[in-house]
Write a protein that holds these residues in place. Structure first.
Motif, short mmCIF file in Angstrom:
data_model
loop_
_atom_site.label_atom_id
_atom_site.label_comp_id
_atom_site.label_asym_id
_atom_site.label_seq_id
_atom_site.Cartn_x
_atom_site.Cartn_y
_atom_site.Cartn_z
N ARG A 1 7.13 14.05 17.02
CA ARG A 1 6.60 13.69 15.82
C ARG A 1 7.10 12.46 14.97
O ARG A 1 8.19 12.21 14.95
N ARG A 2 6.06 11.62 14.79
CA ARG A 2 6.49 10.23 13.95
C ARG A 2 6.87 10.70 12.56
O ARG A 2 5.90 11.38 11.88
N GLU A 3 7.77 10.22 12.02
CA GLU A 3 8.27 10.40 10.67
C GLU A 3 7.24 9.67 9.76
O GLU A 3 7.24 8.25 10.09
N VAL A 4 6.62 10.20 8.79
CA VAL A 4 5.81 9.45 8.20
C VAL A 4 6.89 8.71 6.90
O VAL A 4 7.75 9.32 6.48
N PRO A 5 6.97 7.28 6.87
CA PRO A 5 7.93 6.79 5.92
C PRO A 5 7.53 7.42 4.41
O PRO A 5 6.62 7.67 3.97
N GLU A 6 8.73 7.45 3.91
CA GLU A 6 8.69 7.93 2.49
C GLU A 6 7.75 7.09 1.41
O GLU A 6 7.97 5.83 1.47
N GLU A 7 6.98 7.66 0.88
CA GLU A 7 6.07 6.85 0.11
C GLU A 7 6.62 6.62 -1.58
O GLU A 7 7.19 7.83 -2.07
N PRO A 8 6.77 5.55 -2.05
CA PRO A 8 6.86 5.47 -3.50
C PRO A 8 5.99 6.19 -4.31
O PRO A 8 4.59 6.37 -3.98
N ALA A 9 6.03 6.68 -5.26
CA ALA A 9 5.26 7.69 -6.14
C ALA A 9 3.98 6.68 -6.40
O ALA A 9 4.06 5.52 -6.85
N GLU B 1 4.26 4.07 -8.97
CA GLU B 1 5.01 3.12 -8.91
C GLU B 1 4.41 1.98 -8.21
O GLU B 1 4.50 0.83 -8.27
N ARG B 2 3.13 2.26 -7.37
CA ARG B 2 2.62 1.34 -6.57
C ARG B 2 1.71 0.40 -7.29
O ARG B 2 0.90 1.03 -8.11
N ARG B 3 1.77 -0.87 -6.99
CA ARG B 3 1.13 -1.67 -7.70
C ARG B 3 -0.51 -2.08 -6.93
O ARG B 3 -0.54 -1.68 -5.76
N GLY C 1 3.22 -2.25 1.06
CA GLY C 1 3.35 -1.07 0.07
C GLY C 1 2.32 -1.01 -1.18
O GLY C 1 2.47 -0.17 -2.00
N TYR C 2 1.27 -2.07 -1.19
CA TYR C 2 0.58 -2.09 -2.21
C TYR C 2 -0.59 -1.21 -2.00
O TYR C 2 -0.96 -0.83 -0.93
N ARG C 3 -1.48 -0.71 -3.08
CA ARG C 3 -2.57 0.05 -3.08
C ARG C 3 -3.68 -1.05 -2.88
O ARG C 3 -3.62 -1.82 -3.88
N VAL C 4 -4.45 -1.04 -2.04
CA VAL C 4 -5.40 -2.01 -1.90
C VAL C 4 -7.02 -1.51 -1.98
O VAL C 4 -7.51 -0.55 -1.24
N ARG C 5 -7.89 -2.19 -2.86
CA ARG C 5 -9.22 -2.11 -2.71
C ARG C 5 -9.79 -3.11 -2.25
O ARG C 5 -9.22 -4.43 -2.65
#
Lengths: 772, 187
Positions: A641-649, A652-654, A677-681
């Motif tokens: 199983r691939r480890e899903v990288p730890e997400e910043p809360a 905190e995400r811009r 690491g950004y949240r994108v729309r």
């Protein structure tokens, strides 16, 4: 001969071939029935049929001037005439020779130019043979009546010649055996009863009313739009009046009585206008609802009618089978007859086409492995002649059951065990019952045959039968009893045209899962997932089933989620009774009718995807292949199983808004920013972008300049002009690289300016980091 | 004849952009006229931009040019398959030649077009950053090798024109076995 004449003749010949094939099949089928028919009335009836078929074939050949075939048919007709008169007994040797003549006729029919010398030679050889048959026949019959001395030498010579004619002429046995599956009719035609076509025409004509209705609605909508532009005129007049009042006030004047009057009039008119518009729109929407119901009923009926027109009886497929079984069993020194029951059952033509090879394979299996030699059968106390039965019947009005059974020795389960153990599918000492071992014959590589023949024994055939049936949305099961025989039970859908699909989302994408592969849908809680032997399982209907994420089976990157994963997640249970897997999906969007299309010639075969469906919105969605998916899931479950990288809360995400009309650039920018690491729309132009920034707070906007509706300069200016948004940084990414453009970008208030031709991601990320 | 990269959308990016557009058009026309003056065999090619280079493919292999608006990526396909699109009810696959040829990823596309390549048995779209137009070029002016050209495998190349348009071999593209995706049964 003119070109059109040549074309006309070509068309005639094509039509002839289609018709001739039918007659030949009719004769072959009749000859086979004669072998088994014992009651004199039935025999007489069959002889009458083959006689007529030969006669019709003769007429058809004459019409297109194929004298060679015409002559051969004449001879056939004479022989059948003799049979009719009772002068010739349809014994096996006689029927063998007739079969050969019919095979020859078929070869002549399929030839490109049946006027070649070889063709003539073949035809005259076959004609002579039929002549001899006739001579033989007539003599014994006369012997019974008249004095035997009358034509002794003629009979003698005929008898002396006959065996020589029967023995050689070695048929290309392999080629013939393969013929029914290999030789697809080159110019396929379908016979549809006129009554059905007329019915279809009627339904199509009905669509005209739909066309008229749509045209009417279009006119009505245009009217409403026209009204609205009148309203705009009135409104701007009122606005002017308001402005002029304001202006005169500022100048300290008191005039404007007329303007005030105008505004009041507008307001009154406006109320009336709104009321009238409302009632018109209401009527229009009711009319469209009505149209929608009518059109959907018409389309459904037409679809149903067209599907029915494409239904064909199984007989069109099975009429070649008796001969196929006969030829194959002769080759193997076996005596087998094929009984076909329910051939009038109708099914979708495309299913019929697809199921042909599997059925031929199953019958070949019966001949090859199922039914014993006559000697073995006698020793076992069975009749020397074996029987294969093809029993076709309709089930539940939407399915057809096809049983292929033989009265042979049954499947040697011990051999299946051994073969499966060799392949590692089954442990040699596994404690599985015979009933559990039997389905293993469908596994690729499992065979009961101790040696490999050209025909079967490689253990691939049944695997392909199962795969093909599954692709059609059907299933296959096997039952076998020692010494009694084997039965293959195929369950097929009646129609194929449209199928239902389950629309699901995984890794941020939509997929269609064909409903006929879905056993059930459900949901599970995270704490219900249990790991067994390092694989995830979940309870579905009280049974533990493997759980695989759909995105993992499809080898897609898992989508970064906003917040914590929800406590309950939806799942789709796929598979058959023997093997079931639960697929975890992000969302189940619903079930709908889908029209599955191919992926185009460049994508000949893509794993896990069988085609594409176009949704009502015009969106294209991949249709998943259930049997591929099951295999991929097993592979995915076995992989670490691939480890899903730890997400910043999430807090905190811009967040960044990407405004770009080019889909490739939009996708690329989104993926670069998400990876960072950004949240994108995203938005597809400035107008959409402006709507987005007003709806939601973004930390930064990345925008293209050159876009339809509203360009990047205008968007930047609008953002700067809005008090709440004024301090959001804007990065312009553009194809324009002149100094004036850069200056204009800065003028409207952009914080950075990146040129597309020299774009690279570290530069973009660096700029963004500086601004945030 | 020369079609500019963005002929069909209202643009509003200032006078300079428009001037630049006109200049580009004038250059195109001058070039076309030049090419047409020479005698001898000509190839009619559809020219397009890809990773900021000029490419051409013979127009007889081009069915049409279509704007790329929606794209559905497909799992389990090689990276050069961008996805599938719906062209008036027909499903077509789109190939990204940049990935197929291993071209360096440079820059960002401004406008996506698909050039639909076809002949009797094969059909798919290739992605272009923008379309430059259709041009007749003298066959003899195409050099079959160009020392500084990197990336593209020579077998897909018809040659390079004096003004450095890279002319692709349409037939090779359509029929190369590497283009067709054919996953083995059951693998």
């Amino acid at each position: 001969m003119g070109k059109s004449d040549a074309e006309f003749l070509k068309a005639l010949l094509a039509t002839f071939k289609v018709e001739a094939r039918e007659h030949v099949r009719g004769i072959s089928a009749g000859l086979i029935e004669l072998e088994g028919a014992v009651e004199p009335e039935r025999r007489a009836a069959v002889v009458e049929v083959v006689f007529r078929e030969a006669h019709s074939l003769k007429g058809a050949a004459r019409a297109v001037n194929l004298t060679v075939i015409e002559g051969l048919c004449q001879s056939l007709e004479s022989v059948f005439a003799a049979m009719k008169r009772g002068e010739l007994d349809p014994s096996r040797p006689v029927l063998d020779r007739l079969h050969r003549a019919v095979d020859g006729a078929e070869r002549l029919i399929e030839e490109e130019s049946p006027k070649q010398p070889e063709s003539r030679a073949l035809a005259s050889e076959l004609g002579r043979e039929l002549g001899r048959l006739l001579a033989e026949a007539v003599v014994p019959a006369r012997e019974a009546i008249a004095a035997p001395a009358q034509v002794p030498d003629r009979a003698e010579s005929a008898r002396a010649e006959a065996p020589a004619a029967v023995e050689p002429a070695p048929r290309p046995a392999k080629a013939e055996a393969a013929a029914p599956e290999g030789k697809a009719a080159p110019d396929e035609t379908v016979r549809i009863p006129v009554s059905r076509l007329e019915h279809l025409l009627l339904q199509t004509e009905e669509l005209l009313t739909a066309k008229l209705a749509v045209a009417q609605r279009a006119v009505e909508l245009h009217d409403v739009t026209g009204e609205l532009s009148r309203w705009k005129q009135e409104r701007s007049r009122a606005q002017n009046a308001a402005r002029s009042i304001k202006g005169s006030r500022e100048r300290g004047g008191t005039s404007g009585e007329q303007e005030r009057q105008d505004i009041f009039e507008f307001l009154e008119w406006n109320d009336a206008f709104a009321a009238s518009l409302e009632s018109r729109l209401h009527a229009l929407s009711q009319a469209i609802d009505r149209d929608e119901r009518t059109v959907s009923r018409m389309v459904d009926n037409l679809l149903q009618g067209t599907k029915q027109a494409l239904m064909l009886p199984f007989a069109t497929l099975t009429e070649i089978f008796p001969k196929f079984v006969r030829d194959l069993s002769r080759e193997q020194g076996k005596d087998i007859r094929l009984r076909v029951v329910g051939a009038a059952t109708e099914i979708d033509r495309r299913i019929l086409q697809e199921i042909k090879d599997p059925l031929i394979h199953l019958m070949r299996n019966c001949v090859d492995h199922g039914i014993e030699t006559p000697e073995e059968r006698k020793r076992a106390g069975k009749p020397a002649q074996g029987t294969i039965t093809l029993n076709i019947s309709e089930r539940d009005r939407s399915k057809v059951e096809v049983l292929v059974s033989d009265d042979g020795a049954g499947i040697d389960v011990a051999r299946v065990r051994k073969s499966a153990a060799k392949l590692g599918i089954l442990a040699a000492d596994a404690s599985m019952s015979d009933q559990e071992v039997l389905p293993l014959v469908f596994e690729s590589g499992v065979s009961t045959s101790p040696f490999i023949t050209d025909l079967s024994g490689r253990g691939l055939g049944l695997a392909i039968v199962q795969e093909k049936t599954a692709k059609l949305g059907g299933s296959v099961r096997i039952e076998s009893a020692p010494a009694k025989g084997t039965t293959f039970r195929l369950l097929l859908p009646l129609a194929l045209a449209t199928s239902r699909g389950l629309l699901v989302r995984a890794a941020g994408q939509s997929f269609v899962v064909p409903t006929n592969g879905v056993e059930r849908v459900g949901a599970a809680r995270e704490d219900e997932v249990q790991t067994v032997e390092n694989r995830e399982t979940v309870l579905v209907g009280g049974q533990a089933v493997s759980l695989v994420a759909l995105e993992a089976a499809l080898e897609l990157e898992p989508k970064r989620t906003e917040a914590k994963p929800p406590e309950r997640f939806p799942l789709v249970l796929l598979g058959t009774a023997e093997r079931r897997i639960a697929f975890r999906v992000d969302e189940i969007l619903g079930e709908q009718e889908v029209l599955v299309r191919g992926l185009g010639p460049q994508l000949e075969r893509v794993r896990n995807v069988s085609g594409a469906a176009v949704l009502g919105t015009g969106k294209v969605v991949p249709v998943l292949d259930v049997s591929d998916l099951m295999r991929s899931a097993i592979r995915a479950a076995a992989a670490p199983r691939r480890e899903v990288p730890e997400e910043p809360a999430a807090a905190e995400r811009r967040s960044i808004l990407v405004v770009e009309d080019s889909i490739t650039s939009r996708t690329l920018l989104k993926s670069i920013l998400e990876t960072a690491g950004y949240r994108v729309r995203t938005a597809t132009d400035g107008f959409e972008g402006f709507v987005a920034v007003r709806e939601e707070r973004f930390d930064l906007v990345v925008s293209d300049v050159d876009m339809p509706r509203m360009n990047g300069f205008e968007l930047t200016a609008k953002i700067r002009a809005d008090r709440k948004l004024a301090d959001v940084p804007v990065v312009l990414v553009t194809a324009l690289e002149s100094r004036e453009d850069r200056e204009r970008g800065i003028d409207v208030g952009a914080n950075a300016y990146i040129v597309k031709s020299s774009f690279d991601q570290s530069n973009l990320l660096g700029v963004i980091k500086r601004l945030l | 004849m020369s079609e500019n990269a963005k002929p069909d959308r209202p643009r509003s990016s200032g006078n300079e952009a428009r001037r630049e557009l006109l200049r580009e058009r004038a250059r195109e026309m001058a070039r076309s006229a030049q090419a047409d003056e020479t005698t001898g065999d000509h190839l009619e090619v559809v020219e397009f931009l890809l990773a900021h280079e000029r490419y051409g493919v013979e127009s007889r292999y081009v069915r049409e040019v279509y704007p790329l608006k929606e794209l559905t990526p497909l799992p389990g396909t090689p990276p050069f398959v961008l996805g599938i699109v719906n062209v008036r009810g027909q499903i077509l696959s789109i190939v990204d030649l940049k990935k197929f040829f291993d071209l360096p990823h440079k820059g960002l596309a401004d406008l996506d077009r698909i050039i639909i390549l076809h002949d009797e048995h094969m059909e798919f779209g290739i992605l272009a950053d923008s379309l430059l137009g259709v041009r007749r070029i003298p066959a003899e002016g195409i050099r079959s090798s160009f020392p500084t050209l990197e990336g593209i495998r020579g077998e897909f190349l018809l040659g390079v024109t004096p003004d450095r348009t890279i002319v692709l071999d349409g037939a090779k593209l359509l029929y190369h076995e590497d283009i067709v995706v054919k996953e083995k049964e059951g693998s």
